[in-house]
Write a protein that holds these residues in place. Structure first.
Motif, PDB file in Angstrom:
ATOM      1  N   ARG A 283      35.385  51.154  26.946  1.00  0.00           N
ATOM      2  CA  ARG A 283      35.353  50.038  27.894  1.00  0.00           C
ATOM      3  C   ARG A 283      36.590  49.165  27.791  1.00  0.00           C
ATOM      4  O   ARG A 283      37.205  48.822  28.792  1.00  0.00           O
ATOM      5  CB  ARG A 283      34.098  49.180  27.670  1.00  0.00           C
ATOM      6  N   ILE A 284      36.938  48.775  26.545  1.00  0.00           N
ATOM      7  CA  ILE A 284      38.034  47.826  26.321  1.00  0.00           C
ATOM      8  C   ILE A 284      39.235  48.591  25.784  1.00  0.00           C
ATOM      9  O   ILE A 284      39.282  48.963  24.614  1.00  0.00           O
ATOM     10  CB  ILE A 284      37.616  46.708  25.353  1.00  0.00           C
ATOM     11  N   THR A 285      40.191  48.848  26.665  1.00  0.00           N
ATOM     12  CA  THR A 285      41.361  49.648  26.299  1.00  0.00           C
ATOM     13  C   THR A 285      42.671  48.904  26.497  1.00  0.00           C
ATOM     14  O   THR A 285      43.732  49.439  26.174  1.00  0.00           O
ATOM     15  CB  THR A 285      41.404  50.936  27.148  1.00  0.00           C
ATOM     16  N   GLN A 286      42.589  47.666  27.037  1.00  0.00           N
ATOM     17  CA  GLN A 286      43.801  46.906  27.325  1.00  0.00           C
ATOM     18  C   GLN A 286      43.745  45.555  26.612  1.00  0.00           C
ATOM     19  O   GLN A 286      42.672  45.056  26.273  1.00  0.00           O
ATOM     20  CB  GLN A 286      43.964  46.714  28.838  1.00  0.00           C
ATOM     21  N   LYS A 296      38.895  46.040  31.776  1.00  0.00           N
ATOM     22  CA  LYS A 296      39.216  46.794  30.563  1.00  0.00           C
ATOM     23  C   LYS A 296      39.760  45.897  29.450  1.00  0.00           C
ATOM     24  O   LYS A 296      40.211  46.382  28.416  1.00  0.00           O
ATOM     25  CB  LYS A 296      40.242  47.890  30.880  1.00  0.00           C
ATOM     26  N   LYS A 297      39.694  44.598  29.659  1.00  0.00           N
ATOM     27  CA  LYS A 297      40.261  43.634  28.718  1.00  0.00           C
ATOM     28  C   LYS A 297      39.159  42.773  28.117  1.00  0.00           C
ATOM     29  O   LYS A 297      38.248  42.331  28.820  1.00  0.00           O
ATOM     30  CB  LYS A 297      41.278  42.758  29.448  1.00  0.00           C
ATOM     31  N   SER A 298      39.230  42.522  26.828  1.00  0.00           N
ATOM     32  CA  SER A 298      38.242  41.677  26.167  1.00  0.00           C
ATOM     33  C   SER A 298      38.298  40.256  26.704  1.00  0.00           C
ATOM     34  O   SER A 298      39.350  39.780  27.161  1.00  0.00           O
ATOM     35  CB  SER A 298      38.492  41.654  24.656  1.00  0.00           C
ATOM     36  N   THR A 299      37.181  39.567  26.629  1.00  0.00           N
ATOM     37  CA  THR A 299      37.105  38.186  27.114  1.00  0.00           C
ATOM     38  C   THR A 299      37.642  37.183  26.104  1.00  0.00           C
ATOM     39  O   THR A 299      37.658  35.983  26.380  1.00  0.00           O
ATOM     40  CB  THR A 299      35.651  37.822  27.451  1.00  0.00           C
ATOM     41  N   TRP A 300      38.069  37.646  24.947  1.00  0.00           N
ATOM     42  CA  TRP A 300      38.582  36.730  23.927  1.00  0.00           C
ATOM     43  C   TRP A 300      39.649  37.472  23.111  1.00  0.00           C
ATOM     44  O   TRP A 300      39.958  38.624  23.336  1.00  0.00           O
ATOM     45  CB  TRP A 300      37.455  36.240  23.014  1.00  0.00           C
ATOM     46  N   GLY A 301      40.237  36.756  22.151  1.00  0.00           N
ATOM     47  CA  GLY A 301      41.137  37.394  21.195  1.00  0.00           C
ATOM     48  C   GLY A 301      42.493  37.771  21.747  1.00  0.00           C
ATOM     49  O   GLY A 301      43.112  38.716  21.254  1.00  0.00           O
ATOM     50  N   GLN A 302      42.997  37.026  22.716  1.00  0.00           N
ATOM     51  CA  GLN A 302      44.303  37.333  23.296  1.00  0.00           C
ATOM     52  C   GLN A 302      45.405  36.558  22.558  1.00  0.00           C
ATOM     53  O   GLN A 302      45.192  36.063  21.454  1.00  0.00           O
ATOM     54  CB  GLN A 302      44.284  37.034  24.793  1.00  0.00           C
ATOM     55  N   GLU A 303      46.584  36.451  23.155  1.00  0.00           N
ATOM     56  CA  GLU A 303      47.737  35.868  22.460  1.00  0.00           C
ATOM     57  C   GLU A 303      47.489  34.446  21.956  1.00  0.00           C
ATOM     58  O   GLU A 303      47.917  34.093  20.843  1.00  0.00           O
ATOM     59  CB  GLU A 303      48.965  35.866  23.372  1.00  0.00           C
ATOM     60  N   ASP A 304      46.780  33.635  22.751  1.00  0.00           N
ATOM     61  CA  ASP A 304      46.547  32.256  22.336  1.00  0.00           C
ATOM     62  C   ASP A 304      45.653  32.191  21.102  1.00  0.00           C
ATOM     63  O   ASP A 304      45.867  31.371  20.204  1.00  0.00           O
ATOM     64  CB  ASP A 304      45.958  31.439  23.487  1.00  0.00           C
ATOM     65  N   HIS A 305      44.679  33.074  21.034  1.00  0.00           N
ATOM     66  CA  HIS A 305      43.796  33.138  19.862  1.00  0.00           C
ATOM     67  C   HIS A 305      44.579  33.572  18.621  1.00  0.00           C
ATOM     68  O   HIS A 305      44.436  32.977  17.540  1.00  0.00           O
ATOM     69  CB  HIS A 305      42.660  34.114  20.133  1.00  0.00           C
ATOM     70  N   LEU A 306      45.395  34.595  18.768  1.00  0.00           N
ATOM     71  CA  LEU A 306      46.225  35.067  17.663  1.00  0.00           C
ATOM     72  C   LEU A 306      47.100  33.942  17.130  1.00  0.00           C
ATOM     73  O   LEU A 306      47.192  33.727  15.911  1.00  0.00           O
ATOM     74  CB  LEU A 306      47.080  36.239  18.144  1.00  0.00           C
ATOM     75  N   ALA A 337      40.976  57.758  26.993  1.00  0.00           N
ATOM     76  CA  ALA A 337      40.161  57.096  28.006  1.00  0.00           C
ATOM     77  C   ALA A 337      40.998  56.302  29.001  1.00  0.00           C
ATOM     78  O   ALA A 337      40.526  55.991  30.098  1.00  0.00           O
ATOM     79  CB  ALA A 337      39.142  56.176  27.334  1.00  0.00           C
ATOM     80  N   ASP A 338      42.214  55.938  28.595  1.00  0.00           N
ATOM     81  CA  ASP A 338      43.075  55.122  29.451  1.00  0.00           C
ATOM     82  C   ASP A 338      44.519  55.451  29.086  1.00  0.00           C
ATOM     83  O   ASP A 338      44.984  55.121  27.992  1.00  0.00           O
ATOM     84  CB  ASP A 338      42.779  53.636  29.219  1.00  0.00           C
ATOM     85  N   SER A 339      45.228  56.096  29.988  1.00  0.00           N
ATOM     86  CA  SER A 339      46.602  56.521  29.695  1.00  0.00           C
ATOM     87  C   SER A 339      47.530  55.352  29.432  1.00  0.00           C
ATOM     88  O   SER A 339      48.613  55.520  28.845  1.00  0.00           O
ATOM     89  CB  SER A 339      47.150  57.365  30.851  1.00  0.00           C
ATOM     90  N   ALA A 340      47.117  54.146  29.842  1.00  0.00           N
ATOM     91  CA  ALA A 340      47.937  52.957  29.596  1.00  0.00           C
ATOM     92  C   ALA A 340      47.692  52.355  28.218  1.00  0.00           C
ATOM     93  O   ALA A 340      48.421  51.458  27.797  1.00  0.00           O
ATOM     94  CB  ALA A 340      47.669  51.902  30.669  1.00  0.00           C
ATOM     95  N   ASN A 341      46.688  52.847  27.504  1.00  0.00           N
ATOM     96  CA  ASN A 341      46.325  52.259  26.218  1.00  0.00           C
ATOM     97  C   ASN A 341      47.480  52.192  25.221  1.00  0.00           C
ATOM     98  O   ASN A 341      47.619  51.175  24.517  1.00  0.00           O
ATOM     99  CB  ASN A 341      45.139  53.011  25.617  1.00  0.00           C
TER     100      ASN A 341
END
Length: 401
Positions: A283-286, A296-306, A337-341
């Protein structure tokens, strides 16, 4: 992250290694501390980009550690040379002891196992690399024979065993210079997800204090060696927050260390968001601001969280002179599952490495040796082929700032 999430899928645990007994490198005779003193900024700079030799020296079969027990080939000098050639300056070598520890009261480590640990250390150390070794799986309730259990009743016996095991390790490596860092334990907690509990956290603090005292008193260069200690489950919030973590008192350190400088580092791990970085799903590959499909992107844990998470470590520890080591981070392969992964995996590791650099921390990628579906691996340990050059390039770019 929990121990069973790191295991290579579909591997056998039945294979045992005949441990090599020939050892190259330095002797373990005690000597005066002749270590060149490196301050916090210098040691982090020297560590550069780091790589974990995962699923090898911490692998075990029925509680007996063996480097091939989880399906990996025997570690070779050629593998370490390949890692160095890829640009990595630091290798973290997770180590389990478990059934290789004899009975009390001496708790003698099997000599062949300790010799093999030293031989693997020397593969990197003799090439001029920084090396981290720890006590990795002895505190996992899910492992047969685990004993460093923070909520067990027999804490007096556990502490005695812990002290005697680290005494032997520290003595063996006493004459190694500042390029060898010792780490007290790995992801120790009560096995229950949620806020830390007492007295378990106090026991973890006690283990860290025993570790620092024991290594410092083991002679050679140990009185000024950089030592790495974790908080609860190497979790950033539970280490930097008000949950009970105590930095060990460094009372036996070398008098040659300037009074305002530290020789203790703080260990954390980073796998946020887990549904992208480690959960085996399609489900979450990006990840990150460049992602193209919100579904395909998680609702949390992006650049600001890092950024917020590593800033917590900077504010709490780096500003006080304690370097931070992100001893593990990474993202599993979901390209099937996702060629962009692969692009988003590269974005992720670049961001972790760059943010660590921004906040005065070193970062060590978790490579579990598995380069297939859901694997963390970037280098095939059998063929020595680099399978994820884009990720390696991203790590080097992020580490360079």
């Amino acid at each position: 992250m929990p121990f069973d999430r790191r295991k290579v899928r579909g591997i056998s645990l039945a294979v045992l290694l005949t441990v090599a007994t020939s050892v190259t490198g330095l002797t373990n005779q005690a000597a005066a501390d002749t270590m060149t003193q490196l301050n916090a900024a210098r040691i982090v700079a020297d560590m550069g980009a780091g790589w974990n030799l995962g699923n090898q020296m911490e692998a075990n079969s029925n509680g007996i550690p063996s480097e091939t027990a989880w399906g990996q080939p025997t570690i070779t000098q050629a593998l370490v040379d390949k890692v160095k050639a890829a640009g990595f300056k630091t290798i973290r070598i997770p180590v389990s002891y478990l059934g290789h520890i004899g009975p009390g009261p001496n708790y003698t480590i099997n000599s062949a196992w300790l010799n093999r640990i030293q031989q693997v250390v020397n593969y990197a150390y003799n090439r001029g690399m920084q090396v981290l070794i720890n006590m990795h799986g002895d505190g996992y309730k899910t492992i047969n024979g685990a004993w460093l259990i923070c909520d067990a009743a027999n804490q007096t016996a556990i502490r005695d065993k812990y002290q005697k095991v680290w005494q032997q390790i520290a003595t063996r490596f006493a004459n190694y210079d500042q390029r060898l860092i010792l780490e007290s334990m790995n992801e120790n907690f009560d096995g229950q997800w949620g806020a830390p509990t007492q007295p378990c956290y106090s026991n973890i603090n006690s283990y860290n204090q025993i570790f620092v005292d024991t290594v410092r008193r083991a002679g050679g260069n140990n009185p000024s060696r950089w030592l790495l200690v974790p908080g609860w489950n190497t979790n950033i919030d539970y280490t930097a927050g008000n949950y009970g973590f105590v930095v060990p008192t460094d009372r036996y350190r070398s008098p040659s260390i300037p009074g305002n400088e530290k020789r203790i580092m703080i260990s954390v791990h980073y796998y946020d968001p887990w549904d992208f970085a480690g959960e085996e799903n399609t489900r979450i590959t990006q990840w990150g601001r460049a992602s193209t499909n919100p579904a395909k992107k998680s609702t949390w844990g992006q650049e600001d969280h890092l950024d917020r998470q590593l800033k917590k470590m900077y504010d709490k520890f780096v500003t006080q002179g304690y370097p931070v080591v992100v001893g593990e981070y990474g993202a599993i392969d979901k390209a099937f599952a996702d060629s962009a992964n692969p692009r988003y995996r590269a974005d992720y590791v670049r961001a972790v490495a760059a943010t660590a650099k921004k906040y005065g921390a070193a970062a060590v990628y978790w490579d579990n040796g598995y380069t297939g579906q859901y694997g963390f691996g970037m280098i095939d340990r059998r063929t020595l082929a680099v399978t994820q050059q884009g990720m390696i390039n991203a790590i080097m770019s992020g580490t360079a700032g």
